[in-house]
Design a protein around this motif. Structure first.
Motif, PDB file in Angstrom:
ATOM      1  N   ILE A 134       0.840  -1.203   0.000  1.00 37.87           N
ATOM      2  CA  ILE A 134       0.000   0.000   0.000  1.00 37.87           C
ATOM      3  C   ILE A 134       0.874   1.253   0.000  1.00 37.87           C
ATOM      4  O   ILE A 134       0.585   2.238  -0.686  1.00 37.87           O
ATOM      5  CB  ILE A 134      -0.962  -0.028   1.208  1.00 37.87           C
ATOM      6  CG1 ILE A 134      -1.937  -1.193   1.044  1.00 37.87           C
ATOM      7  CG2 ILE A 134      -1.728   1.265   1.324  1.00 37.87           C
ATOM      8  CD1 ILE A 134      -2.768  -1.467   2.261  1.00 37.87           C
ATOM      9  N   ILE A 138       0.866   4.416  -2.572  1.00 36.36           N
ATOM     10  CA  ILE A 138       0.775   5.825  -2.174  1.00 36.36           C
ATOM     11  C   ILE A 138       1.908   6.626  -2.819  1.00 36.36           C
ATOM     12  O   ILE A 138       1.699   7.738  -3.308  1.00 36.36           O
ATOM     13  CB  ILE A 138       0.801   5.948  -0.636  1.00 36.36           C
ATOM     14  CG1 ILE A 138      -0.453   5.300  -0.053  1.00 36.36           C
ATOM     15  CG2 ILE A 138       0.867   7.397  -0.206  1.00 36.36           C
ATOM     16  CD1 ILE A 138      -0.551   5.388   1.443  1.00 36.36           C
ATOM     17  N   PHE A 140       3.291   5.938  -5.672  1.00 36.61           N
ATOM     18  CA  PHE A 140       2.906   6.093  -7.077  1.00 36.61           C
ATOM     19  C   PHE A 140       1.898   7.222  -7.231  1.00 36.61           C
ATOM     20  O   PHE A 140       1.985   8.042  -8.152  1.00 36.61           O
ATOM     21  CB  PHE A 140       2.302   4.785  -7.618  1.00 36.61           C
ATOM     22  CG  PHE A 140       3.316   3.725  -7.928  1.00 36.61           C
ATOM     23  CD1 PHE A 140       4.643   4.065  -8.148  1.00 36.61           C
ATOM     24  CD2 PHE A 140       2.956   2.393  -8.003  1.00 36.61           C
ATOM     25  CE1 PHE A 140       5.596   3.092  -8.430  1.00 36.61           C
ATOM     26  CE2 PHE A 140       3.903   1.418  -8.288  1.00 36.61           C
ATOM     27  CZ  PHE A 140       5.216   1.763  -8.491  1.00 36.61           C
ATOM     28  N   GLY A 141       0.932   7.262  -6.309  1.00 35.39           N
ATOM     29  CA  GLY A 141      -0.082   8.301  -6.384  1.00 35.39           C
ATOM     30  C   GLY A 141       0.526   9.693  -6.274  1.00 35.39           C
ATOM     31  O   GLY A 141       0.158  10.608  -7.019  1.00 35.39           O
ATOM     32  N   ILE A 142       1.468   9.852  -5.350  1.00 34.97           N
ATOM     33  CA  ILE A 142       2.084  11.170  -5.152  1.00 34.97           C
ATOM     34  C   ILE A 142       2.872  11.570  -6.396  1.00 34.97           C
ATOM     35  O   ILE A 142       2.794  12.710  -6.859  1.00 34.97           O
ATOM     36  CB  ILE A 142       2.972  11.140  -3.898  1.00 34.97           C
ATOM     37  CG1 ILE A 142       2.104  11.029  -2.648  1.00 34.97           C
ATOM     38  CG2 ILE A 142       3.844  12.375  -3.823  1.00 34.97           C
ATOM     39  CD1 ILE A 142       2.873  10.734  -1.398  1.00 34.97           C
ATOM     40  N   VAL A 165      -1.552  14.046   3.952  1.00 30.16           N
ATOM     41  CA  VAL A 165      -2.695  13.155   4.189  1.00 30.16           C
ATOM     42  C   VAL A 165      -2.194  11.718   4.339  1.00 30.16           C
ATOM     43  O   VAL A 165      -2.627  10.974   5.230  1.00 30.16           O
ATOM     44  CB  VAL A 165      -3.707  13.256   3.030  1.00 30.16           C
ATOM     45  CG1 VAL A 165      -4.780  12.196   3.158  1.00 30.16           C
ATOM     46  CG2 VAL A 165      -4.352  14.629   3.018  1.00 30.16           C
ATOM     47  N   GLY A 166      -1.255  11.356   3.483  1.00 29.03           N
ATOM     48  CA  GLY A 166      -0.720   9.993   3.529  1.00 29.03           C
ATOM     49  C   GLY A 166       0.007   9.699   4.818  1.00 29.03           C
ATOM     50  O   GLY A 166      -0.124   8.616   5.373  1.00 29.03           O
ATOM     51  N   ASN A 169      -2.311   8.933   7.459  1.00 26.23           N
ATOM     52  CA  ASN A 169      -2.993   7.665   7.226  1.00 26.23           C
ATOM     53  C   ASN A 169      -2.110   6.447   7.415  1.00 26.23           C
ATOM     54  O   ASN A 169      -2.601   5.377   7.720  1.00 26.23           O
ATOM     55  CB  ASN A 169      -3.545   7.639   5.799  1.00 26.23           C
ATOM     56  CG  ASN A 169      -5.035   7.739   5.796  1.00 26.23           C
ATOM     57  OD1 ASN A 169      -5.711   6.763   6.012  1.00 26.23           O
ATOM     58  ND2 ASN A 169      -5.527   8.948   5.598  1.00 26.23           N
ATOM     59  N   VAL A 172      -2.387   4.386  10.562  1.00 23.22           N
ATOM     60  CA  VAL A 172      -3.701   3.730  10.615  1.00 23.22           C
ATOM     61  C   VAL A 172      -3.695   2.502   9.714  1.00 23.22           C
ATOM     62  O   VAL A 172      -4.142   1.410  10.092  1.00 23.22           O
ATOM     63  CB  VAL A 172      -4.808   4.714  10.184  1.00 23.22           C
ATOM     64  CG1 VAL A 172      -6.161   4.040  10.289  1.00 23.22           C
ATOM     65  CG2 VAL A 172      -4.780   5.956  11.038  1.00 23.22           C
ATOM     66  N   ILE A 173      -3.162   2.689   8.497  1.00 24.21           N
ATOM     67  CA  ILE A 173      -3.115   1.568   7.558  1.00 24.21           C
ATOM     68  C   ILE A 173      -2.295   0.438   8.151  1.00 24.21           C
ATOM     69  O   ILE A 173      -2.692  -0.716   8.167  1.00 24.21           O
ATOM     70  CB  ILE A 173      -2.521   2.024   6.208  1.00 24.21           C
ATOM     71  CG1 ILE A 173      -3.476   2.990   5.513  1.00 24.21           C
ATOM     72  CG2 ILE A 173      -2.232   0.840   5.321  1.00 24.21           C
ATOM     73  CD1 ILE A 173      -2.915   3.589   4.251  1.00 24.21           C
ATOM     74  N   SER A 176      -4.104  -1.239  11.090  1.00 23.11           N
ATOM     75  CA  SER A 176      -5.304  -1.948  10.680  1.00 23.11           C
ATOM     76  C   SER A 176      -4.932  -3.226   9.944  1.00 23.11           C
ATOM     77  O   SER A 176      -5.584  -4.259  10.110  1.00 23.11           O
ATOM     78  CB  SER A 176      -6.187  -1.055   9.817  1.00 23.11           C
ATOM     79  OG  SER A 176      -5.513  -0.685   8.666  1.00 23.11           O
ATOM     80  N   VAL A 177      -3.867  -3.153   9.155  1.00 26.06           N
ATOM     81  CA  VAL A 177      -3.446  -4.351   8.420  1.00 26.06           C
ATOM     82  C   VAL A 177      -2.938  -5.407   9.397  1.00 26.06           C
ATOM     83  O   VAL A 177      -3.237  -6.597   9.266  1.00 26.06           O
ATOM     84  CB  VAL A 177      -2.382  -3.980   7.377  1.00 26.06           C
ATOM     85  CG1 VAL A 177      -1.755  -5.218   6.821  1.00 26.06           C
ATOM     86  CG2 VAL A 177      -2.997  -3.178   6.261  1.00 26.06           C
ATOM     87  N   TRP A 180      -6.006  -6.831  10.933  1.00 24.90           N
ATOM     88  CA  TRP A 180      -6.742  -7.610   9.947  1.00 24.90           C
ATOM     89  C   TRP A 180      -6.131  -8.997   9.822  1.00 24.90           C
ATOM     90  O   TRP A 180      -6.825  -9.998   9.808  1.00 24.90           O
ATOM     91  CB  TRP A 180      -6.683  -6.878   8.611  1.00 24.90           C
ATOM     92  CG  TRP A 180      -6.922  -7.704   7.401  1.00 24.90           C
ATOM     93  CD1 TRP A 180      -8.095  -8.252   7.000  1.00 24.90           C
ATOM     94  CD2 TRP A 180      -5.963  -8.081   6.431  1.00 24.90           C
ATOM     95  NE1 TRP A 180      -7.929  -8.946   5.844  1.00 24.90           N
ATOM     96  CE2 TRP A 180      -6.631  -8.855   5.466  1.00 24.90           C
ATOM     97  CE3 TRP A 180      -4.600  -7.840   6.255  1.00 24.90           C
ATOM     98  CZ2 TRP A 180      -5.983  -9.380   4.365  1.00 24.90           C
ATOM     99  CZ3 TRP A 180      -3.956  -8.360   5.163  1.00 24.90           C
ATOM    100  CH2 TRP A 180      -4.651  -9.121   4.238  1.00 24.90           C
TER     101      TRP A 180
END
Lengths: 251, 234
Positions: A134, A138, A140-142, A165-166, A169, A172-173, A176-177, A180
């Motif tokens: 992930i 992120i 790549f997105g930036i 923002v990333g 996050n 949290v990611i 949470s992973v 999970w």
């Protein structure tokens, strides 16, 4: 404090000050990475259970550390850019992003190669692997967002906002992973509880990590310097520099 | 023309209510847009049995995850329309120029968006759960997690939509920006729905989804407002 920030924000000061550092940084990075590679790959003892396969540790761990450190550095640079509008911070963020993405990829790839002899599979949906994947997306997105804008300033600010923002996050990611994964199945492979390593193994690792960090610093400074010349190509001091070089009047 | 002083006399509450009302009435007047995410959701859910086979045991076990992913994609699909029309006709500039805090006006828009996508999806989700052989006693868990989670999805998605609204082809980029940030919500939302299926109390999971919503409520509107400013300026 303020003078310090102003100094670092001045393109000319940055260019002239960091110039002499670069050869030293490159040399130190090369020496450390070379020494760490030889030490880790040839001299350090093989692992009791994994034998020579464990030597991939000396590439995997530094790249994984760098992948996360790069994001932190990029977030810091983005915050500085958004608050104080210091352009060098933006150039640094732009230079760090592809390096961070490639380090994330290197960590994932070396992990997959390592997985074959030890886990018997390329990929498991382990918490760490998933969060690194992930992180790669992120990055790549930036990178994509920065290049999507026609005006450079808009792209810079958009990338900076997304980076911040990333960075909020990411924890949290990550957690949470982790949750999970542990919700659905007991952790088959625990990467966190590594057996206590003897010094003959963690010393070369430390050398490699330091080498990677120096390499990162040298690369980012070199790329920021290039970008600086490109953006400031109309300013007087850059012209003087280039014309001085062309005329062979280097100090 | 009203001076900034005069316009600031409009109270914050009235401005918020006005934006909310405008958004909702705009959306209800364009019914085909309103039905878009729902139709997408329905079609995606129809595809799963075709791809996985019609065995109710398999479908029922996978239903919470499948419905959550389908709903997430439906929300993602609707994001591009969040600011697009306002950007094209100049309303967005007026919003940014207004004397009220932009973040709160943005929040009103996001609430309206959630009400017509996430909330509607969560109300209809039990229907599709029935189609995927999800036992009836678990419908409420699915609806509750979807309603809570999709609000967070709308808030986070608004940041991505605001960043890409000025770009001509923002669609693929929008999903690249937003989907990685959606993972925690998906994990806890779908996880909670799945746990309910296994007979576990999902109070803690709902609380975590609520915590994510609270954090997103506090932070996302400001990031969205900053992104809108740069999109309109650039």
């Amino acid at each position: 404090m303020w003078r310090f920030i102003h100094k670092w924000g001045s393109p000319k000061w940055f260019y002239t000050t960091t110039g002499p550092w670069l050869p030293w940084l490159w040399a130190a990075a090369a020496i450390l990475i070379l020494a760490g590679s030889v030490w880790g790959l040839a001299i350090a003892p093989p692992d009791r259970f994994q034998h020579d396969a464990a030597r991939i540790l000396y590439v995997h761990v530094p790249s994984a550390i760098l992948a996360q450190a790069c994001f932190a550095a990029m977030a810091l640079a983005s915050a500085i850019f958004l608050v104080w509008k210091i352009k060098i911070a933006d150039m640094a963020a732009a230079a760090i992003a592809p390096f961070g993405a490639s380090m994330t990829f290197a960590a994932l790839f070396s992990g997959a190669v390592w997985g074959i002899p030890t886990w018997g599979t390329w990929w498991v949906w382990d918490a760490r692997l998933t969060s690194m994947l992930i992180l790669l997306f992120i990055y790549f997105g930036i990178i994509a967002l920065r290049s999507a804008f026609a005006s450079r300033d808009s792209g810079s600010r958009a990338a900076a906002i997304l980076t911040l923002v990333g960075v909020i996050n990411l924890p949290v990611i990550k957690y949470s992973v982790v949750w999970w994964n542990t919700l659905h199945q007991p952790a088959t492979f625990s990467l966190t509880k590594a057996p206590a390593m003897p010094a003959s193994m963690w010393l070369p690792l430390l050398v490699m990590v330091l080498g990677f960090f120096l390499f990162f610093t040298a690369l980012v400074i070199a790329r920021v310097r290039t970008e600086l010349l490109r953006r400031e190509s109309r300013s007087r001091w850059v012209r003087a520099l280039v014309e001085g070089d062309a005329g062979g009047k280097r100090e | 023309m009203s001076s900034p002083l005069e316009s600031s006399r409009v109270s914050l509450r009235r401005a918020f209510a006005a934006v909310l009302k405008r958004e909702l009435s705009l959306r209800f007047r364009r019914r085909q847009d309103l039905a878009g995410p729902m139709l997408f959701f329905a079609l995606t859910v129809t595809l799963f049995p075709l791809g996985l086979g019609p065995d109710p045991a398999v479908l029922g076990a996978l239903a919470p995850g499948l419905l959550w992913v389908a709903a997430l994609l439906a929300v993602l699909l609707s994001l591009d329309g969040l600011f697009r029309a306002d950007y094209d006709d100049g309303t967005l500039e007026q919003l940014l120029l207004s004397a009220q805090p932009v973040a709160l006006l943005v929040l009103a828009k996001v609430i309206a968006h959630w009400a017509v996508t996430g909330l509607v999806l969560s109300l209809f989700a039990p229907l599709f759960g029935a189609m995927l052989a999800l036992p009836a006693q678990h419908w409420w868990a699915l609806a509750a997690t979807l309603a809570l989670g999709s609000a967070t999805l709308s808030l986070i998605g608004a940041i991505g939509a605001a960043l890409t609204v000025g770009l001509k082809r923002g669609g693929v980029l929008l999903s690249l920006l937003v989907l990685p940030l959606y993972t925690p919500v998906l994990i806890f939302g779908a996880g909670a729905a799945q746990l309910a299926l296994e007979g576990v109390a999902i109070g803690p999971q709902l609380a975590l989804l609520g915590a994510m919503l609270a954090a997103a409520l506090g932070l996302a509107p400001w990031a969205t407002a900053a992104a809108l400013r740069l999109s309109v300026a650039g």
